[in-house]
Design an enzyme around this catalytic site. Structure first.
Site, PDB file in Angstrom:
ATOM      1  N   SER A 102       0.841  -1.200   0.000  1.00  0.00           N
ATOM      2  CA  SER A 102       0.000   0.000   0.000  1.00  0.00           C
ATOM      3  C   SER A 102       0.874   1.247   0.000  1.00  0.00           C
ATOM      4  CB  SER A 102      -0.850   0.004   1.277  1.00  0.00           C
ATOM      5  OG  SER A 102      -1.586   1.185   1.401  1.00  0.00           O
ATOM      6  N   TYR A 107      -1.991  -0.804  10.705  1.00  0.00           N
ATOM      7  CA  TYR A 107      -2.136  -1.142   9.276  1.00  0.00           C
ATOM      8  C   TYR A 107      -0.852  -0.778   8.530  1.00  0.00           C
ATOM      9  CZ  TYR A 107      -4.019  -1.068   4.489  1.00  0.00           C
ATOM     10  OH  TYR A 107      -4.238  -1.292   3.155  1.00  0.00           O
TER      11      TYR A 107
HETATM   12  O1  NJP Z   1     -10.556  -4.615  -0.037  1.00  0.00           O
HETATM   13  P1  NJP Z   1     -11.795  -5.611   0.073  1.00  0.00           P
HETATM   14  P2  NJP Z   1      -9.484  -4.326  -1.193  1.00  0.00           P
HETATM   15  N1  NJP Z   1      -8.573 -14.915   4.749  1.00  0.00           N
HETATM   16  O2  NJP Z   1     -12.289  -5.427   1.463  1.00  0.00           O
HETATM   17  C1  NJP Z   1     -10.214 -10.940   2.021  1.00  0.00           C
HETATM   18  C2  NJP Z   1      -4.932  -3.369  -0.159  1.00  0.00           C
HETATM   19  N2  NJP Z   1      -5.113  -1.951  -0.424  1.00  0.00           N
HETATM   20  O3  NJP Z   1      -9.782  -5.013  -2.438  1.00  0.00           O
HETATM   21  O4  NJP Z   1     -12.404 -13.541   3.444  1.00  0.00           O
HETATM   22  C3  NJP Z   1      -8.786 -14.799   3.433  1.00  0.00           C
HETATM   23  O5  NJP Z   1     -12.738  -5.417  -1.050  1.00  0.00           O
HETATM   24  C4  NJP Z   1     -11.684 -10.624   1.889  1.00  0.00           C
HETATM   25  O6  NJP Z   1     -12.409 -11.819   1.674  1.00  0.00           O
HETATM   26  P3  NJP Z   1     -13.342 -12.590   2.771  1.00  0.00           P
HETATM   27  C5  NJP Z   1      -5.591  -3.892   1.096  1.00  0.00           C
HETATM   28  O7  NJP Z   1      -4.837  -3.623   2.249  1.00  0.00           O
HETATM   29  C6  NJP Z   1      -6.333  -1.430  -0.665  1.00  0.00           C
HETATM   30  O8  NJP Z   1      -9.285  -2.876  -1.206  1.00  0.00           O
HETATM   31  O9  NJP Z   1     -14.344 -13.290   1.905  1.00  0.00           O
HETATM   32  N3  NJP Z   1      -9.199 -13.674   2.855  1.00  0.00           N
HETATM   33  C7  NJP Z   1     -11.697  -9.798   0.630  1.00  0.00           C
HETATM   34  O10 NJP Z   1     -11.783 -10.637  -0.502  1.00  0.00           O
HETATM   35  C8  NJP Z   1      -5.666  -5.375   0.801  1.00  0.00           C
HETATM   36  O11 NJP Z   1      -4.466  -6.014   1.137  1.00  0.00           O
HETATM   37  C9  NJP Z   1      -6.472  -0.056  -0.869  1.00  0.00           C
HETATM   38  O12 NJP Z   1     -13.928 -11.559   3.680  1.00  0.00           O
HETATM   39  C10 NJP Z   1      -9.422 -12.611   3.642  1.00  0.00           C
HETATM   40  C11 NJP Z   1     -10.330  -9.124   0.628  1.00  0.00           C
HETATM   41  O13 NJP Z   1      -9.536  -9.765   1.648  1.00  0.00           O
HETATM   42  C12 NJP Z   1      -5.854  -5.401  -0.716  1.00  0.00           C
HETATM   43  O14 NJP Z   1      -5.545  -4.105  -1.190  1.00  0.00           O
HETATM   44  C13 NJP Z   1      -5.359   0.762  -0.866  1.00  0.00           C
HETATM   45  C14 NJP Z   1      -9.233 -12.655   5.027  1.00  0.00           C
HETATM   46  C15 NJP Z   1     -10.418  -7.643   0.934  1.00  0.00           C
HETATM   47  O15 NJP Z   1     -11.130  -7.044  -0.085  1.00  0.00           O
HETATM   48  C16 NJP Z   1      -7.258  -5.769  -1.168  1.00  0.00           C
HETATM   49  O16 NJP Z   1      -8.195  -4.951  -0.499  1.00  0.00           O
HETATM   50  C17 NJP Z   1      -4.134   0.201  -0.627  1.00  0.00           C
HETATM   51  C18 NJP Z   1      -8.790 -13.873   5.582  1.00  0.00           C
HETATM   52  N4  NJP Z   1      -8.573 -14.010   6.894  1.00  0.00           N
HETATM   53  C19 NJP Z   1      -4.008  -1.149  -0.413  1.00  0.00           C
HETATM   54  N5  NJP Z   1      -9.551 -11.433   5.548  1.00  0.00           N
HETATM   55  C20 NJP Z   1      -7.792   0.602  -1.083  1.00  0.00           C
HETATM   56  N6  NJP Z   1      -8.875  -0.142  -1.254  1.00  0.00           N
HETATM   57  O17 NJP Z   1      -7.851   1.848  -1.098  1.00  0.00           O
HETATM   58  C21 NJP Z   1      -9.930 -10.668   4.521  1.00  0.00           C
HETATM   59  O18 NJP Z   1      -3.076   1.012  -0.611  1.00  0.00           O
HETATM   60  N7  NJP Z   1      -9.858 -11.364   3.368  1.00  0.00           N
END
Ligand code: NJP
Length: 245
Positions: free
Chosen positions: A138, A151
């Site tokens: 990020s 974070y």
């Molecule tokens: O967020 P979101 P993003 N085991 O909430 C999964 C980084 N990032 O696409 O398990 C397995 O739509 C969760 O799935 P579920 C950010 O830090 C973002 O934005 O079904 N999976 C969902 O698919 C992250 O690393 C921004 O709830 C787990 C996913 O994670 C990445 O981008 C800016 C889990 C999250 O999807 C994707 O985030 C930046 C587990 N224990 C970096 N816990 C931004 N959006 O602005 C959660 O700089 N997940």
């Protein structure tokens, strides 16, 4: 084309968009996350568009769950060529609020999750002397923001880990490592913020600037994994043009 890819956090946002982009480019994709219903729907959407995809329910913070998911994908599609370590969460709060459960969850998912997945796929990649690890860090892996201390700590760690992996795995094992550092992207990430102050701040940011779309980051990931084999896109910092912080 023909490569096998594992995308974690593929049930929404950047992960879902990346799984779709990789499949559209000809990869056979394993979509991993906890919400199996969402994964199944996205995998179905990919198949309906002519791609190959399978849903893998797993929790990246649980070593055995990750190992089982990696084994299952390998049985289904064969050895894994590309891993996108994307699962993450960002429940912003001040350290003084002592939401220690959330701190540990961020460490377990954002950092240890990357370690578990890396450990599960590395033996087969090293055995084949090929592979590509794409770690989603990020802008919070380069800077520190108030309310995001833990974070930012996890995302700095992912950036450091990626660079260390790149140095150890590239020349010696033929494995490329890319660290993706997005700015603000319109996804479900912000929905986990329970603190009304930080939630309000995020809402006003959305009025002030245009966030990237998840597909913009998927494009960057596709660009990195499509580079010629002698090229390692070590770090991609992808910002909304209008993000001035
Ligand atoms: O967020 P979101 P993003 N085991 O909430 C999964 C980084 N990032 O696409 O398990 C397995 O739509 C969760 O799935 P579920 C950010 O830090 C973002 O934005 O079904 N999976 C969902 O698919 C992250 O690393 C921004 O709830 C787990 C996913 O994670 C990445 O981008 C800016 C889990 C999250 O999807 C994707 O985030 C930046 C587990 N224990 C970096 N816990 C931004 N959006 O602005 C959660 O700089 N997940």
């Amino acid at each position: 084309e023909g490569h096998v890819a594992l995308v974690t956090g593929a049930s929404s946002g950047i992960g879902a968009a990346t799984a779709k982009a990789l499949a559209a480019a000809g990869a056979r994709v394993g979509l991993a996350a906890r919400r199996r219903d969402k994964l199944a729907a996205i995998a179905q959407e990919i198949r309906a568009a002519g791609g190959e995809a399978t849903a893998i329910g797993l929790d990246v913070s649980a070593k055995d769950s990750v190992k089982a998911g990696v084994d299952s994908l390998t049985r289904t599609f064969g050895p894994i060529d590309i891993v996108v370590n994307n699962a993450g969460l960002m429940p912003a709060s001040d350290v003084a609020a002592l939401k220690t459960d959330e701190w540990h969850e961020m460490v377990d998912v954002n950092l240890k999750g990357v370690l578990h997945v890396t450990a599960a796929v590395l033996p087969q990649m090293m055995a084949r002397s090929t592979g590509h690890l794409v770690n989603v860090s990020s802008i919070a892996g380069r800077k520190v923001f108030k309310g995001l201390a833990v974070y930012c700590a996890t995302k700095h760690a992912v950036a450091a880990l990626s660079e260390g992996l790149r140095m150890e795995l590239g020349a010696a094992h033929g494995i490329r490592v890319t660290c993706i550092q997005p700015g603000a992207v319109e996804t479900e990430l912000y929905e986990r913020i329970s603190d009304p102050g930080y939630r309000g701040q995020m809402e006003s940011l959305k009025q002030e600037m245009e966030f990237l779309k998840a597909a913009d980051i998927a494009d960057a990931i596709l660009f990195a994994v499509s580079a010629p084999p002698n090229v390692d896109m070590a770090e991609l910092f992808v910002m909304p043009r209008t993000q001035a912080w």
